[in-house]
Design a protein around this motif. Structure first.
Motif, short mmCIF file in Angstrom:
data_model
loop_
_atom_site.label_atom_id
_atom_site.label_comp_id
_atom_site.label_asym_id
_atom_site.label_seq_id
_atom_site.Cartn_x
_atom_site.Cartn_y
_atom_site.Cartn_z
N ARG A 125 35.49 22.07 43.07
CA ARG A 125 35.18 23.19 44.20
C ARG A 125 36.32 23.68 44.88
O ARG A 125 36.18 25.04 45.17
CB ARG A 125 34.18 22.39 45.21
N CYS A 126 37.36 23.17 45.04
CA CYS A 126 38.57 23.75 45.90
C CYS A 126 39.03 24.82 44.95
O CYS A 126 39.39 26.15 45.32
CB CYS A 126 39.65 22.84 45.87
N VAL A 127 39.22 24.57 43.41
CA VAL A 127 39.55 25.82 42.75
C VAL A 127 38.63 26.82 42.62
O VAL A 127 39.12 28.29 42.69
CB VAL A 127 39.77 25.19 41.23
N LEU A 128 37.43 26.44 42.67
CA LEU A 128 36.50 27.78 42.68
C LEU A 128 36.54 28.53 43.83
O LEU A 128 36.44 29.69 44.15
CB LEU A 128 35.05 27.16 42.48
N LEU A 129 36.67 27.73 45.02
CA LEU A 129 36.72 28.72 46.40
C LEU A 129 37.79 29.53 46.45
O LEU A 129 37.85 30.58 46.82
CB LEU A 129 36.84 27.51 47.55
N VAL A 130 38.90 29.06 45.89
CA VAL A 130 40.36 29.87 45.74
C VAL A 130 40.26 30.89 44.79
O VAL A 130 40.67 32.01 45.18
CB VAL A 130 41.33 28.92 45.46
N SER A 131 39.73 30.51 43.79
CA SER A 131 39.29 31.73 42.67
C SER A 131 38.47 32.86 43.28
O SER A 131 38.72 33.90 43.11
CB SER A 131 38.76 31.26 41.52
N PHE A 132 37.37 32.53 43.88
CA PHE A 132 36.47 33.41 44.47
C PHE A 132 37.34 34.34 45.73
O PHE A 132 37.26 35.33 45.68
CB PHE A 132 35.24 32.75 45.28
N SER A 133 38.09 33.58 46.43
CA SER A 133 39.01 34.11 47.41
C SER A 133 39.77 35.35 47.17
O SER A 133 39.98 36.31 47.70
CB SER A 133 39.72 33.28 48.26
N CYS A 134 40.40 35.05 45.76
CA CYS A 134 41.24 35.93 45.08
C CYS A 134 40.78 37.09 44.47
O CYS A 134 40.92 38.33 44.62
CB CYS A 134 42.16 35.20 44.16
N SER A 135 39.55 36.69 43.69
CA SER A 135 38.95 37.89 42.90
C SER A 135 38.29 38.79 43.56
O SER A 135 38.19 39.81 43.25
CB SER A 135 38.21 37.10 41.69
N PHE A 136 37.30 38.20 44.53
CA PHE A 136 36.47 39.05 45.39
C PHE A 136 37.32 40.39 45.98
O PHE A 136 36.92 41.38 46.06
CB PHE A 136 35.60 38.20 46.13
N THR A 137 38.39 39.83 46.57
CA THR A 137 39.05 40.67 47.58
C THR A 137 39.82 41.68 46.58
O THR A 137 40.18 42.74 46.97
CB THR A 137 40.16 39.94 48.61
N HIS A 138 40.20 41.33 45.51
CA HIS A 138 40.71 42.13 44.58
C HIS A 138 39.92 43.31 44.06
O HIS A 138 40.41 44.65 43.90
CB HIS A 138 41.60 41.63 43.33
N LEU A 139 38.46 42.99 43.75
CA LEU A 139 37.64 43.99 43.55
C LEU A 139 37.34 44.95 44.70
O LEU A 139 37.19 46.02 44.48
CB LEU A 139 36.39 43.37 43.22
N HIS A 140 37.33 44.29 46.01
CA HIS A 140 37.08 45.08 47.35
C HIS A 140 38.21 46.43 47.33
O HIS A 140 37.92 47.19 47.54
CB HIS A 140 37.06 44.16 48.37
N SER A 141 39.47 45.76 47.09
CA SER A 141 40.70 46.51 47.35
C SER A 141 40.63 47.65 46.13
O SER A 141 40.84 48.95 46.20
CB SER A 141 42.08 45.86 46.98
N LEU A 142 40.11 47.19 44.98
CA LEU A 142 40.17 48.18 43.91
C LEU A 142 39.18 49.29 44.35
O LEU A 142 39.26 50.60 43.85
CB LEU A 142 39.79 47.50 42.47
N LEU A 143 37.98 48.98 44.86
CA LEU A 143 37.04 50.02 45.01
C LEU A 143 37.59 51.08 46.06
O LEU A 143 37.61 52.18 45.74
CB LEU A 143 35.88 49.31 45.74
N HIS A 144 38.23 50.73 47.09
CA HIS A 144 38.88 51.68 47.89
C HIS A 144 40.01 52.39 47.31
O HIS A 144 40.16 53.54 47.68
CB HIS A 144 39.45 50.86 49.14
N THR A 145 40.84 51.82 46.46
CA THR A 145 41.72 52.13 45.79
C THR A 145 41.42 53.44 44.98
O THR A 145 42.04 54.72 44.95
CB THR A 145 42.88 51.68 45.13
#
Length: 314
Positions: free
Chosen positions: A140-160
Motif C-alpha cells: 500500500r505504501c508503494v501504491l500511495l507513492v506511485s499515485f502521488s508521482c504519476s497523478f501530479t505528472h499528468l497534472h503538470s503535463l496538461l498545463h504544459t
C-alpha cells in the motif's frame, strides 16, 4: 519537445531574476549556491540514514525518503538555472522554459501529495494503531507513492501542453526567476481563456485536496489525542506530528499565497513566497525532521560512526 514553439515567434525567454543590479549578482550567486549545497547534503543524508538503518524501515521513513528525493529533484530543477543566470545572460530557451515549468509543477505537487500521505500515516498510527501494520503494508505504501508521482505528472503535463498552444509574439521578458505559469500567460498574445478555466477548476482541486486531507487527518488526530488521559501520552502523540505540521505550514502557507489569487494580481511581491516553497522548504525539511526525531539522530550517529571506522581501517 520537438514540436514546441511551432505557434510562437519567441525562441527564448529572459528571466529577470531576483535583481537586475550587477552588484547583486555575485552575492546572490554565493547565497543560493550555499542553499543548494546544504539542501543536497541534508536530503542525501536523510536518504542514506534511512536506507542504512534497519530500525528506520517503517512506512513513515519510507515516505520521508521519497520526500527527500523529490526535494532534491525539485531544487535541482530551479537553483542551477538561477546560479547560471546570476553570472551570465539571463536567458532560457523556449523548450527549456516549458521543461522547467513541467518539472516545477510535477515535483511541487508530488511534495504536496507526499505530505498528505504522511499525514494519513500519522492518522493510522495514532487513531488506529492495532491495524497499523495491515493498513500501512509495504504494497500500500508503494501504491500511495506511485499515485502521488504519476497523478501530479499528468497534472503538470496538461498545463504544459495547454501553454504550448499559446502564441508569444512580442515581449519575451519574464518578471520572475523561474518559468512559472502565470508570468508566461501574461506574455501570450493569444487567448488564454482555456488555460485560465483549467487553472480555476482543475488547479485548485489538485492543490487544495491534499491540504484538506491533511486538515481532516489532523482534526481526527487531535480528537483522539485529547482523549488520552495522561499528559505524557499526549506529548508523545503530538511529538510524532510536530515536524510534519511544521513542514506543512511552511509549504502550504507560501504556496497558497502565490497561487490562490487571480492571475492579474500576480506581482513581484510573490518572489519571497515562491522562494520559500521552491527553495527554502527543501533546504529546511531535513533539519525540521531530524532535529526533533531521536531515531533519525541515532541513525545519523550510526552512519557517521561507520564512516569513521572505515576511514580508520583504511
Amino acid at each position: 519537445m520537438e514540436k514546441v514553439n511551432q505557434t510562437s515567434s519567441v525562441s527564448e525567454f529572459i528571466l529577470l531574476g531576483l535583481s537586475s543590479r550587477p552588484e547583486d549578482q555575485v552575492p546572490l550567486f554565493i547565497l543560493f549556491l550555499i542553499i543548494y549545497v546544504v539542501t543536497m547534503t541534508g536530503n542525501l543524508l536523510i536518504i542514506l540514514v534511512i536506507c542504512s538503518d534497519p530500525q528506520l524501515q517503517t512506512p513513515m521513513y519510507f515516505f520521508l525518503r521519497f520526500l527527500s528525493f523529490t526535494d532534491i529533484c525539485f531544487t535541482t530543477t530551479i537553483v542551477p538555472t538561477m546560479l547560471a543566470n546570476f553570472l551570465s545572460e539571463k536567458t532560457i530557451s523556449y523548450a527549456g522554459c516549458l521543461t522547467q515549468m513541467y518539472f516545477i509543477y510535477a515535483l511541487g505537487n508530488t511534495d504536496s501529495f507526499l505530505l498528505a500521505v504522511m499525514a494519513f500515516d500519522r492518522y493510522v498510527a495514532i487513531c488506529d494503531p492495532f491495524h497499523y501494520v495491515t493498513t500501512m503494508s509495504h504494497r500500500r505504501c508503494v501504491l500511495l507513492v506511485s499515485f502521488s508521482c504519476s497523478f501530479t505528472h499528468l497534472h503538470s503535463l496538461l498545463h504544459t501542453l495547454l501553454l504550448n498552444h499559446l502564441t508569444f509574439c512580442d515581449s519575451n521578458v519574464i518578471h520572475h526567476f523561474l518559468c512559472d505559469l502565470s508570468p508566461l500567460m501574461k506574455l501570450s498574445c493569444s487567448s488564454t481563456f482555456v488555460n485560465e478555466i483549467v487553472i480555476m477548476t482543475e488547479g485548485p482541486v489538485v492543490l487544495v485536496t491534499p491540504f484538506l486531507f491533511i486538515t481532516f487527518s489532523y482534526i481526527r488526530i487531535l480528537i483522539t489525542v485529547l482523549k488520552i488521559p495522561s499528559a505524557a501520552g499526549k506529548r508523545k502523540a503530538f511529538s510524532t506530528c510536530g515536524s510534519h505540521l511544521t513542514v506543512v505550514t511552511l509549504f502550504y502557507g507560501s504556496i497558497f499565497y502565490v497561487y490562490l489569487q487571480p492571475l492579474s494580481t500576480y506581482t513581484v511581491k510573490d518572489y519571497i513566497a515562491t522562494i520559500v516553497y521552491t527553495v527554502l522548504s527543501s533546504m529546511l525539511n531535513p533539519f525540521i525532521y531530524s532535529l526533533r526525531n531521536k531515531d533519525l539522530k541515532q541513525g545519523l550517529r550510526k552512519l557517521m560512526g561507520k564512516r569513521k571506522f572505515q576511514v580508520a581501517s583504511s
